[in-house]
Scaffold this motif. Structure first.
Motif, PDB file in Angstrom:
ATOM      1  N   ASP A  55     -39.532   0.628  59.694  1.00 24.23           N
ATOM      2  CA  ASP A  55     -38.286   0.100  59.136  1.00 24.23           C
ATOM      3  C   ASP A  55     -38.651  -1.079  58.249  1.00 24.23           C
ATOM      4  OD1 ASP A  55     -36.838   1.812  60.849  1.00 24.23           O
ATOM      5  OD2 ASP A  55     -36.754   0.297  62.419  1.00 24.23           O
ATOM      6  N   ARG A  57     -36.742  -4.158  55.933  1.00 27.82           N
ATOM      7  CA  ARG A  57     -35.514  -4.831  55.505  1.00 27.82           C
ATOM      8  C   ARG A  57     -35.900  -5.932  54.532  1.00 27.82           C
ATOM      9  NH1 ARG A  57     -32.057  -9.216  57.461  1.00 27.82           N
ATOM     10  NH2 ARG A  57     -33.673  -9.696  58.970  1.00 27.82           N
ATOM     11  N   ASP A  64     -28.688  -7.331  51.847  1.00 25.50           N
ATOM     12  CA  ASP A  64     -29.993  -6.892  52.339  1.00 25.50           C
ATOM     13  C   ASP A  64     -30.198  -5.449  51.925  1.00 25.50           C
ATOM     14  OD1 ASP A  64     -30.188  -9.319  53.555  1.00 25.50           O
ATOM     15  OD2 ASP A  64     -30.177  -8.578  55.608  1.00 25.50           O
ATOM     16  N   TYR A  66     -32.359  -1.928  52.997  1.00 30.77           N
ATOM     17  CA  TYR A  66     -32.941  -1.411  54.232  1.00 30.77           C
ATOM     18  C   TYR A  66     -33.423   0.021  54.042  1.00 30.77           C
ATOM     19  CZ  TYR A  66     -33.362  -0.009  59.116  1.00 30.77           C
ATOM     20  OH  TYR A  66     -33.847   0.465  60.312  1.00 30.77           O
ATOM     21  N   SER A  68     -35.648   3.177  56.448  1.00 30.21           N
ATOM     22  CA  SER A  68     -36.317   3.570  57.686  1.00 30.21           C
ATOM     23  C   SER A  68     -36.841   4.986  57.512  1.00 30.21           C
ATOM     24  CB  SER A  68     -35.317   3.521  58.847  1.00 30.21           C
ATOM     25  OG  SER A  68     -35.955   3.917  60.046  1.00 30.21           O
ATOM     26  N   CYS A  81     -40.812   4.275  52.815  1.00 32.77           N
ATOM     27  CA  CYS A  81     -39.836   3.176  52.840  1.00 32.77           C
ATOM     28  C   CYS A  81     -39.847   2.436  51.509  1.00 32.77           C
ATOM     29  CB  CYS A  81     -40.146   2.195  53.968  1.00 32.77           C
ATOM     30  SG  CYS A  81     -39.620   2.717  55.595  1.00 32.77           S
TER      31      CYS A  81
END
Length: 97
Positions: A55, A57, A64, A66, A68, A81
């Motif tokens: 993950d 972030r 933010d 993000y 995953s 990612c």
């Protein structure tokens, strides 16, 4: 920009840590406004194939980003990612302009 790496229930090798740090720092070149990148890695189900979860972030002012991903290796998951975050950064930059 700060990079924080968290490995859940396993001890990462220094090579993996260096890889993650190097990849996370690429965010800064794409998005200078980035304040911090949080990376979390964990093994989902120990006996399954494709069980490495990463993950990421990205903390930026106001929002933010993000991503995953779950893959066979942590390196592959981190790369995926990063690809997903690049797309989010492109959309964000379009919105800003």
């Amino acid at each position: 920009m700060e990079v924080s790496v968290n490995a859940v229930k396993f001890k990462p090798t220094s090579a993996l840590m260096d890889f993650v740090d190097k990849k996370a720092r690429k965010i800064e070149t794409l998005l200078p406004q980035a304040i911090k990148v949080d990376v979390t890695m964990k093994v989902d189900k120990e006996h399954d194939v494709c069980n490495k979860v990463a993950d990421m972030r990205v903390v930026i002012p106001g929002d933010d980003l993000y991503a995953s991903k779950q893959c066979d290796t942590f390196e592959e998951a981190i790369d995926q990612c990063l690809d997903a975050l690049k797309k989010q950064i492109e959309k964000l930059k379009e919105k800003w302009h």
